[in-house]
Design a protein around this motif. Structure first.
Motif, PDB file in Angstrom:
ATOM      1  N   VAL A 119    -107.111  47.886 -10.327  1.00  0.00           N
ATOM      2  CA  VAL A 119    -106.007  48.566 -11.002  1.00  0.00           C
ATOM      3  C   VAL A 119    -105.994  50.036 -10.585  1.00  0.00           C
ATOM      4  N   THR A 120    -104.814  50.570 -10.323  1.00  0.00           N
ATOM      5  CA  THR A 120    -104.682  51.993 -10.030  1.00  0.00           C
ATOM      6  C   THR A 120    -103.525  52.568 -10.824  1.00  0.00           C
ATOM      7  N   ASP A 121    -103.746  53.739 -11.410  1.00  0.00           N
ATOM      8  CA  ASP A 121    -102.696  54.503 -12.075  1.00  0.00           C
ATOM      9  C   ASP A 121    -102.353  55.679 -11.176  1.00  0.00           C
ATOM     10  N   ILE A 122    -101.058  55.922 -10.996  1.00  0.00           N
ATOM     11  CA  ILE A 122    -100.607  56.921 -10.032  1.00  0.00           C
ATOM     12  C   ILE A 122     -99.639  57.878 -10.708  1.00  0.00           C
ATOM     13  N   ARG A 123     -99.854  59.172 -10.504  1.00  0.00           N
ATOM     14  CA  ARG A 123     -98.907  60.190 -10.949  1.00  0.00           C
ATOM     15  C   ARG A 123     -98.069  60.632  -9.752  1.00  0.00           C
ATOM     16  N   HIS A 124     -96.909  61.162 -10.046  1.00  0.00           N
ATOM     17  CA  HIS A 124     -96.055  61.752  -9.013  1.00  0.00           C
ATOM     18  C   HIS A 124     -95.877  63.230  -9.308  1.00  0.00           C
ATOM     19  N   GLY A 125     -95.854  64.044  -8.252  1.00  0.00           N
ATOM     20  CA  GLY A 125     -95.804  65.489  -8.427  1.00  0.00           C
ATOM     21  C   GLY A 125     -94.571  65.982  -9.140  1.00  0.00           C
ATOM     22  N   THR A 126     -93.496  65.196  -9.153  1.00  0.00           N
ATOM     23  CA  THR A 126     -92.287  65.604  -9.863  1.00  0.00           C
ATOM     24  C   THR A 126     -92.376  65.342 -11.353  1.00  0.00           C
TER      25      THR A 126
END
Length: 915
Positions: free
Chosen positions: A794-801
């Motif tokens: 499992v991976t959780d990903i943020r976006h810079g925006t």
């Protein structure tokens, strides 16, 4: 391949000319058709075989040809008897079975005017035909075949055609042929590599390392080193042009007993390629190797009493006489430098205890004399009692110029320090900085200076003052530093506390590094790790949290097999928040950790210190800090900006030092001192300060540039080297970024397939209970119970925006099945949902993406994922205690096709669950 006589390819080619073809033509205004002319073309080579050298020279291969006009008649009308030959054509047909590469047809213009006189003396003209060009010898498919197999022979039948017209307007043509042989021709001497340098220890105590080093010129693909103790070590292409070998002599302790020394054989180095080999038993004091007991019976120790010169101030080109007195019956003398004005220093025929020698110094120097004694392994060294000053002999001095004068920070809090950097060219007597503690500081011979703490608020001006020869001219340049009382939120401090098994490790081995994170404001912190330079490595964990801002973390890794770069460098980043730098007003710091993977540690090696990058306008980010194991991070850089890399080399053995700075990762299109990718130079004895100008590429798409600094001893018997990695980040330009904020293994919940996490959290470590390769076992939990469900990565990903909906796709590459040639090793992650925070076991599921939320993705694997579909075998450990490492590379893409990736190390052990 030697020249050889071969059977002709075409039976009708019986003479030195390639061929004769006749084409009769009408006679223009002459009605006697039989009174015509024809052309003859011959290849002016020795026989019909043309040799083209492919290895020793890549100049264009040409052949000389002759075209003649002839007839069977003597009375030919003038317009028929005169012709213009205007062009030629070549057609190639490959005839050997050693390859498939073809050569393209060629054609070219000719301007040959011929007039027929008689059959006895036909009129002829010569011309050169380019058969195989330089580009074809270097870049063509045929050249690639020779790269793979340099000893091959490629043969072509080459058909030649020439075309023209007589002055009556009739077309004329002639055809011929020859055989083209491409290969490497004898003699092969210049293709065989040579050994320029081979040095090793002659005398040592049992238990010490026996060290050897070498430099080979030419293309060396392998060889052997026979050490003096009866061992033969195979060498490979990556051991050249410069290689080293070391073995500990402790295994010979039972042969060196009491106070009796043992003499072994003379080492032998063999270097070769497909064309032959060369060998050497040493270029620097060769001979047998002697081992002494650890505590031999000692006699008088060797000691240098005096080392003096007859003159200490000379004109360039003059000689001086150096004399010495050495007590203790020395068995060897050496001098550093070992070469003066191109002439090596030789003590052959000299009395090692009391004698003298002449040298011709090229520049001012302080020679260093070494004396040693083999019977008790004692050594002494002593510098000349005063320097020898060499003047230019009437050469007009060049006015000095200040190339640059810069400062590491233009604004600092009170009581902080700054580094000043400069470069001066030309001839000068003195370089000073003013003011330092209210007075001038003499910095002649240096190129950087670290100021004392600055306490005067406001503007602080520093002047660099350079005085030319005989006091003129005097030039200066200034920089300004503003000192403020501003209290800033300081970034966490990273300290690498342990490197296992050490900063040097064998290629392909497993290691670990431990570091502490301490935040001055005691804020909850987090960290990430990634590989930024060097060979491939599998590692994990890649991130973690530090509650309270103070804690420790350990990252394990396995060096990739076949890592020929000799090192691997990791970057640790610490943030003073738990969102991995995504929070507001986050401060971060970076530290580099470099492991040398060359199998041999350098004892008493030189060091590279005070490594700093200073951006051209000094508007960059944080401090430059030296990293444990050789690594640092410099000030930030804007794309297209220039800057200066400064460092200091220190060699305890007082050798001259060769240094090299090269770009090894990130944006590779910048220049170093004007050269693309790398530059080099040397220092004086014992090292010195170095400054290199870097000009960045304005079109960079990378987020950093990584430099590798190498320093190597010059003139040492066994030259030691040290490396340092420097990473310079680019300032943020506001582009969208992807960030992995959570990666973990979980057991799947079969009742709720969409809920990819349960309370059973797994590390990147599994146990396996299988005992055979052709039948599946089961994965175990840490408590030894069986895992009956699938496992989710499992991976959780943020976006810079702040909009996780911009995360478009996540894919994986792994090596579960070997070799990596099956589709099951590649695939896509499945999108799960948006969550209010990363990695929570029971998160709040958001129906749509929300600012500051994360996008969660997962992929599924089980024991069957390790089964080879062709053989049915499982690529899993089956012997108790056996551990296998697997690599999983996760790559995320956003809607603008920006990409970020991370490499995970999954370890699976047979049995031995670890709670």
């Amino acid at each position: 391949m030697g020249s050889k006589t071969r059977k002709k390819v075409f039976g009708w080619l019986m003479v030195a000319c390639a061929a004769i073809m006749m084409l009769s033509c009408g006679g223009g205004g002459n009605d006697e058709i039989e009174k015509s002319v024809f052309l003859q073309v011959t290849v002016d080579d020795e026989g019909t075989y043309v040799e083209s050298e492919m290895i020793k020279t890549v100049t264009t291969t040409t052949v000389s040809a002759t075209v003649c006009i002839n007839s069977y008649f003597s009375d030919i009308e003038t317009s028929v008897a005169h012709a213009d030959v205007t062009r030629y054509e070549l057609h190639f047909v490959r005839t050997d079975s050693g390859g498939t590469a073809q050569l393209p047809d060629k054609s070219g213009p000719l301007n040959i005017n011929l007039g027929y006189r008689s059959a006895v003396a036909p009129d002829c003209g010569s011309f050169e035909i380019p058969v195989l060009s330089t580009d074809e010898k270097i870049y063509s498919e045929l050249a690639h075949e020779f790269d793979i197999n340099p000893t091959m022979v490629a043969e072509f039948d080459v058909y030649v055609k020439v075309f023209g017209k007589n002055h009556a307007g009739d077309k004329l043509k002639a055809e011929g042929a020859f055989n083209l042989q491409c290969g490497a021709y004898k003699p092969y001497d210049e293709l065989i590599p040579s050994i320029a340098y081979f040095s090793y220890n002659r005398d040592m105590r049992v238990g010490d390392n026996w060290n050897a080093s070498w430099t080979a010129f030419g293309y060396a693909t392998g060889g052997y080193l026979s050490d003096p103790f009866g061992r033969t070590v195979p060498l490979y292409g990556f051991d050249f042009p410069v290689g080293t070998y070391s073995v500990n002599t402790g295994f010979l302790a039972d042969q060196v007993e009491g106070n009796v020394s043992v003499t072994y054989g003379t080492p032998l180095l063999i270097v070769g390629n497909v064309f032959g080999s060369t060998q050497s038993q040493g270029t620097d004091n060769p001979g047998a190797v002697t081992l002494y007991p650890q505590n031999p019976i000692t006699d008088d120790e060797v000691s240098i009493e005096t080392f003096v010169s007859d003159r200490y101030s000379i004109i360039a080109g003059d000689s001086v006489n150096l004399s010495w007195v050495v007590y203790g019956a020395p068995t060897e003398l050496r001098m550093s430098p070992s070469v003066f004005s191109g002439v090596p220093v030789s003590f052959e025929g000299k009395d090692l205890a009391f004698d003298s020698i002449n040298i011709i110094p090229e520049q001012s120097v302080t020679p260093l004399l070494y004396a040693s004694k083999s019977s008790n392994l004692t050594e002494d060294s002593q510098a000349l009692d005063a320097p020898i000053s060499v003047s230019g002999g009437g050469i007009t001095p060049q006015d000095p110029e200040i190339q640059f004068f810069n400062v590491s920070h233009t604004s600092i809090p009170r009581f902080e320090q700054v580094a000043l950097f400069w470069k001066v060219t030309g001839d000068y007597e003195k370089v000073e900085i003013f003011p330092i503690n209210g007075t001038s500081k003499d910095v002649t011979g240096r190129e950087s200076f670290f100021t004392p703490p600055l306490n005067r608020l406001g503007s602080n001006v520093f002047n660099l003052i350079v005085t030319g020869i005989n006091g003129s001219p005097i030039i200066s340049r200034s920089v300004n530093v503003t000192v403020t009382e501003e209290v800033v939120n300081e970034a966490p401090e990273i300290v690498v506390t342990e490197m296992a098994p050490g900063s040097t490790m064998p290629n392909g081995a497993t290691g670990a590094f431990t570091f502490t994170v301490d935040d001055p404001e005691n804020q909850d912190s987090s960290w990430t790790v990634r590989r930024i330079a060097g060979g491939l490595a599998y590692y994990g964990p890649v991130r973690g949290e530090i509650p309270g801002g103070h804690g420790e973390a350990t990252v394990n890794f396995t060096d990739g097999d076949g890592n020929e770069q000799g090192y691997v460098t990791f970057e640790i980043t610490a943030y003073d928040d738990i969102n991995y730098g995504m929070g507001a007003n986050t401060q971060s710091s970076k530290e580099l950790v470099t492991f040398n993977t060359s199998d041999a540690a350098a004892v008493d090696a030189p060091t590279i210190e005070d490594v700093t990058f200073t951006a051209g306008n000094a508007s960059g980010g944080g401090d430059s800090t030296t990293g444990t194991g050789g690594g640092s991070s410099g000030n930030d850089l804007l794309p297209g900006q220039d800057g200066v890399i400064s460092f200091r080399i220190i060699d305890p053995a007082e050798h001259r030092m060769y240094w090299k700075v090269e770009i090894v990762a990130g944006d590779r299109d910048g220049t170093l001192d004007g050269d693309v990718n790398w530059t080099d130079g040397s220092t004086g004895y014992g090292g010195g300060y170095v400054a290199v100008h870097y000009q960045d590429d304005p079109d960079s798409t990378d987020d950093a540039v990584v430099f590798k600094i190498t320093a190597t001893q010059v003139g040492a018997d066994n030259p030691l080297s040290v490396i340092h990695i420097l990473k310079v980040d680019y300032m943020s330009d506001g582009e969208d970024v992807l960030d992995f904020v959570h990666l973990q293994l979980y057991e799947a919940d079969p009742a709720n397939p969409g809920n990819v996490v349960t309370d059973s959290l797994l590390p990147f470590y599994l146990n396996y209970d299988g005992t055979v390769t052709n039948a599946p076992g089961s994965f175990l939990r840490n408590d030894g119970t069986l895992i009956s469900n699938d496992i989710h990565l499992v991976t959780d990903i943020r976006h810079g925006t702040g909009d996780p909906g911009r995360v478009a796709n996540v894919i994986y590459e792994r090596d579960f099945i070997t070799p990596i040639s099956f589709n099951s090793n590649y695939g896509e992650f499945l999108f799960d949902n948006y969550y209010d925070g990363p990695g929570s076991i029971n998160p709040i599921v958001l129906p749509v993406q929300d600012e500051s939320s994360v996008s969660r993705w997962y992929n599924v694997f089980n024991v069957g994922s390790f089964q080879n579909p062709n053989t049915g075998f499982y690529n899993l450990p089956i012997v108790t205690g056996e551990v296998r490492d697997y690599q999983i590379r996760v790559r995320a893409f956003d809607l603008d096709n920006a990409e970020e990736s991370v490499v995970l190390l999954l370890q699976i052990e047979n049995g031995n669950p670890q709670p």
